[in-house]
Design a protein around this motif. Structure first.
Motif, short mmCIF file in Angstrom:
data_model
loop_
_atom_site.label_atom_id
_atom_site.label_comp_id
_atom_site.label_asym_id
_atom_site.label_seq_id
_atom_site.Cartn_x
_atom_site.Cartn_y
_atom_site.Cartn_z
N SER A 102 0.82 -1.22 0.00
CA SER A 102 0.00 0.00 0.00
C SER A 102 0.85 1.26 0.00
CB SER A 102 -0.96 0.00 1.20
OG SER A 102 -1.87 -1.07 1.10
N VAL A 103 1.92 1.24 -0.78
CA VAL A 103 2.80 2.40 -0.92
C VAL A 103 2.67 2.93 -2.34
CG1 VAL A 103 5.19 3.19 -0.93
CG2 VAL A 103 4.40 1.66 0.87
N SER A 104 2.38 4.22 -2.48
CA SER A 104 2.17 4.82 -3.79
C SER A 104 3.42 4.74 -4.65
CB SER A 104 1.76 6.29 -3.63
OG SER A 104 1.80 6.96 -4.87
N ASN A 105 3.24 4.35 -5.92
CA ASN A 105 4.36 4.28 -6.85
C ASN A 105 4.89 5.66 -7.21
OD1 ASN A 105 4.43 1.41 -7.27
ND2 ASN A 105 2.55 1.62 -8.46
N THR A 106 4.05 6.68 -7.08
CA THR A 106 4.45 8.02 -7.52
C THR A 106 4.92 8.90 -6.38
OG1 THR A 106 2.12 8.70 -7.41
CG2 THR A 106 2.96 7.97 -9.54
N PHE A 127 2.53 5.98 2.20
CA PHE A 127 1.69 4.86 2.59
C PHE A 127 0.23 5.26 2.43
CE2 PHE A 127 -0.65 2.55 6.01
CZ PHE A 127 -0.48 1.26 5.51
N ASP A 128 -0.54 4.38 1.83
CA ASP A 128 -1.96 4.66 1.58
C ASP A 128 -2.82 3.72 2.43
OD1 ASP A 128 -4.50 5.14 0.66
OD2 ASP A 128 -4.16 4.35 -1.35
N PRO A 129 -3.43 4.22 3.50
CA PRO A 129 -4.21 3.37 4.40
C PRO A 129 -5.69 3.30 4.04
CG PRO A 129 -4.00 5.53 5.36
CD PRO A 129 -3.33 5.60 4.01
N SER A 130 -6.05 3.67 2.80
CA SER A 130 -7.47 3.82 2.47
C SER A 130 -8.19 2.50 2.20
CB SER A 130 -7.62 4.73 1.24
OG SER A 130 -6.98 4.17 0.10
N GLY A 131 -7.47 1.41 2.02
CA GLY A 131 -8.12 0.14 1.76
C GLY A 131 -9.07 -0.25 2.89
N ARG A 182 -7.26 -8.06 10.20
CA ARG A 182 -7.51 -8.76 8.94
C ARG A 182 -6.30 -8.73 8.01
NH1 ARG A 182 -13.32 -6.09 7.14
NH2 ARG A 182 -14.62 -6.95 8.84
N THR A 183 -5.42 -7.75 8.20
CA THR A 183 -4.32 -7.55 7.26
C THR A 183 -2.99 -7.98 7.85
OG1 THR A 183 -3.80 -5.31 8.04
CG2 THR A 183 -5.55 -5.52 6.37
N VAL A 184 -2.03 -8.16 6.96
CA VAL A 184 -0.67 -8.49 7.40
C VAL A 184 -0.14 -7.42 8.35
CG1 VAL A 184 1.72 -8.78 6.63
CG2 VAL A 184 -0.14 -9.83 5.33
N PHE A 185 -0.34 -6.15 8.01
CA PHE A 185 0.19 -5.09 8.85
C PHE A 185 -0.54 -5.01 10.19
CE2 PHE A 185 1.33 -3.48 4.54
CZ PHE A 185 2.67 -3.72 4.68
N GLY A 186 -1.82 -5.35 10.19
CA GLY A 186 -2.54 -5.41 11.45
C GLY A 186 -1.98 -6.50 12.36
N PHE A 187 -1.69 -7.66 11.78
CA PHE A 187 -1.12 -8.76 12.58
C PHE A 187 0.28 -8.41 13.07
CE2 PHE A 187 -4.45 -11.41 10.61
CZ PHE A 187 -4.87 -12.13 11.72
N LEU A 188 1.12 -7.88 12.18
CA LEU A 188 2.49 -7.56 12.58
C LEU A 188 2.50 -6.52 13.69
CD1 LEU A 188 4.36 -7.37 9.15
CD2 LEU A 188 4.29 -9.26 10.76
N THR A 189 1.67 -5.50 13.57
CA THR A 189 1.65 -4.43 14.57
C THR A 189 1.21 -4.96 15.93
OG1 THR A 189 1.23 -2.76 12.88
CG2 THR A 189 0.64 -2.19 15.15
N GLU A 190 0.17 -5.76 15.95
CA GLU A 190 -0.31 -6.29 17.23
C GLU A 190 0.69 -7.30 17.80
OE1 GLU A 190 -2.48 -7.30 20.66
OE2 GLU A 190 -2.36 -5.51 19.39
N GLN A 208 9.58 -1.43 5.98
CA GLN A 208 9.70 -0.60 7.18
C GLN A 208 8.78 0.62 7.10
OE1 GLN A 208 13.44 1.53 7.71
NE2 GLN A 208 13.35 1.18 9.92
N HIS A 209 8.78 1.27 5.95
CA HIS A 209 7.94 2.46 5.77
C HIS A 209 6.46 2.10 5.93
CE1 HIS A 209 6.23 6.11 4.25
NE2 HIS A 209 5.87 5.58 3.09
N ALA A 210 6.04 1.01 5.29
CA ALA A 210 4.64 0.62 5.35
C ALA A 210 4.22 0.25 6.77
CB ALA A 210 4.37 -0.54 4.40
N LEU A 211 5.02 -0.58 7.44
CA LEU A 211 4.63 -1.05 8.76
C LEU A 211 4.68 0.07 9.80
CD1 LEU A 211 3.78 -3.28 10.66
CD2 LEU A 211 6.18 -3.96 10.90
N THR A 212 5.72 0.87 9.76
CA THR A 212 5.80 1.94 10.76
C THR A 212 4.73 3.00 10.51
OG1 THR A 212 7.52 3.05 9.45
CG2 THR A 212 8.26 1.62 11.24
N SER A 213 4.40 3.25 9.26
CA SER A 213 3.33 4.21 8.96
C SER A 213 2.00 3.69 9.49
CB SER A 213 3.23 4.44 7.45
OG SER A 213 4.40 5.05 6.95
N PHE A 214 1.72 2.42 9.25
CA PHE A 214 0.49 1.84 9.76
C PHE A 214 0.47 1.88 11.29
CE2 PHE A 214 -1.87 -1.65 11.59
CZ PHE A 214 -3.07 -1.64 10.91
#
Length: 526
Positions: free
Chosen positions: A138-142, A146-150, A164-172, A201-207
């Protein structure tokens, strides 16, 4: 016919390689999200090598599935005691088969999310690895943001209860480790992206910061995210693969894996809580992965995109068919040598020209039966990571972009016809409707395809790039794919001849004697 499971392993020893360790006595050291064919042909295979060498009993893998489609993997693994067959084929047709036992358990998160969270929080879990696809971060190509809109990400950010998501599981999972005074696990991305560790790292820490600011800061400060380069061509498992294994080995395996014989894994040596000794089984553990990953992304992965749409437009279905066409092989090697290689740093121990030719040999393996359709999955996530960085660097340096422009034009022409009722099936892409709509408007709005900001960013506004793309698209329309490739080859040779002649003339000019002779130059010198 023997069904694959723990009870039948001994009976298979005479026909193929089986683990010399007991998979049921292993301990989880690695949790892996995204147990598809590639993970099972690559990381799980390296851990199996380690276990067969008498090492790594505490580094077995617990696979985790979070998507609804992962229920099938759960059922197959349950029936086969987490065992599967890895069938490898070399370009000359040589085949080897082995049973892999390094994935010793599998958890389907929707069944029991708490079990997954406690596995992440278990002290024995020291690494969490990921193959969640290039778009799964969920990281913008341009913009790189990080895009958390999903919908599922929003659920995990705003709704109490199981993630429900990988990042949700990793964070918890990391929150529980922090609160229990434990070392965090290392997160290893095995997806095809430049700086995949940095992206993870960017995606997980942003989430995590959106969920809990203090936890996000702790993760940023404490968790290691090593970069890695992964490489093994692994096509989708088909019924033909299952049949081949039954016919050759008398073995019934519901979900075997077919892969090429070549494999490579380059891994940055940066871990929070230790790691297995993977360097003893062929993994290149290094301090700097970037030269290797750029080589692979811009040569192998970009070449997959380069051949796919041109090949499909020409009526081909398989990768090896493209590589049986000398004109298309010349095109691929031309892209690599003239456009990709100039953007690369030297790669320790690798001759880039030899590597490029080795790729053609690998692509040309008829034994693998890799399809072009597999390669075009989510091209709108892949091309911005594999090919567009080459275009940007070549433009910046004033160098060639003709091959890349033809690739992008072929993508556009294919997308315009990949509509319901069209010549080709609807694109297997998260942005299929957007791509086909923009491509369809090219006839009345030239360059419309380049204006998809989510893919091209500001690149579509570059005048030289637009001109090259529109010229390539016109060539494809007028000539067809193969003749357009031939026209580019002819133009490239003409341009090279002119360049060579200019350099020759300049050399002659530089070497022409001046009007002064040596005697004249010495006049007045005492």
């Amino acid at each position: 016919m023997v069904k694959l499971n723990a009870a039948t392993l001994d009976s298979l020893k005479s026909t193929l390689s089986v683990p010399n360790y007991d998979p049921q006595t292993l301990t989880t050291g690695i949790v892996h999200f995204g147990v598809g064919g590639f993970h099972r042909s690559h990381e799980a295979m390296y851990l199996d090598r380690l276990l067969n060498a008498g090492q790594g009993a505490g580094w077995a893998i617990c696979g985790v599935g979070v998507l609804a489609g992962d229920a099938q993997m759960r059922d197959v693994f349950a029936a086969q005691d987490n065992l599967y067959t890895l069938l490898t084929k070399s370009p000359d047709g040589h085949t080897e088969a082995r049973i892999i036992g390094s994935i010793h358990e599998f958890l389907f998160a929707p069944d029991d999310p708490e079990a997954v969270l406690e596995k992440l929080a278990d002290p024995s879990t020291r690494i969490v690895s990921l193959t969640v696809t290039e778009g799964g971060y969920s990281v913008s190509n341009t913009t790189g943001a990080f895009d958390p809109s999903g919908a599922d990400l929003q659920h995990d950010l705003n709704t109490p209860g199981p993630p429900r998501t990988v990042f949700g599981f990793l964070t918890e999972g990391l929150r529980r480790r922090r609160d229990r005074g434990m070392l965090p696990f290392t997160v290893v991305s095995c997806d095809n992206m430049q700086g995949n560790g940095h992206v993870a790292q960017h995606a997980l820490t942003s989430f995590a910061r959106l969920k809990d600011a203090a936890l996000g800061e702790w993760i940023a400060a404490q968790v290691a995210f090593p970069n890695s380069m992964v490489d093994r061509i692994t096509p989708v498992t088909t019924d033909a693969v299952r049949h081949d294994i039954q016919a050759e080995y008398g073995l019934e395996d519901a979900w075997p894996v077919l892969a090429e014989s070549f494999t490579q894994w380059v891994l940055e040596d940066h871990f929070t809580a230790g790691r297995p000794q993977l360097e003893t089984v062929g993994v290149q553990v290094v301090q700097d992965v970037e030269p290797y990953e750029l080589m692979k992304l811009r040569l192998l992965n970009a070449s997959h995109q380069a051949m796919s749409y041109l090949g499909l437009l020409a009526g081909y279905r398989y990768v090896h068919e493209v590589c049986q066409n000398g004109l298309l092989v010349e095109f691929l090697l031309g892209y690599m040598a003239r456009e990709a290689v100039p953007t690369l740093r030297p790669v320790p121990g690798i001759d880039l020209s030899a590597y490029s030719h080795q790729l053609i040999e690998r692509f040309g393996s008829e034994a693998i039966q890799d399809t072009l359709e597999r390669l075009i999955f989510d091209s709108s996530e892949r091309i911005p990571k594999f090919l567009l960085p080459v275009v940007r660097e070549q433009l910046s340096a004033g160098r060639e972009i003709g091959h890349a422009a033809l690739v992008l034009a072929s993508w556009s022409l294919y997308a315009a016809q990949a509509v319901p009722g069209g010549r080709f099936p609807v694109l297997p892409d998260v942005r299929s409707a957007l791509l086909s709509d923009a491509a369809g408007r090219e006839a009345i709005q030239p360059g419309a395809f380049l204006e998809i900001e989510e893919v091209f960013g500001d690149l579509g506004q570059n005048e030289r790039f637009r001109a090259a793309y529109l010229s390539a698209l016109e060539s494809l329309r007028l000539r067809g794919p193969l003749s357009a490739v031939q026209a580019l080859a002819d133009q490239t040779r003409t341009d090279q001849t002119r360049t060579d002649q200019t350099q020759t003339d300049q050399t002659r000019t530089d070497q022409t004697p001046t009007d002064q002779t040596p005697t004249d130059q010495n006049v007045g010198v005492s």
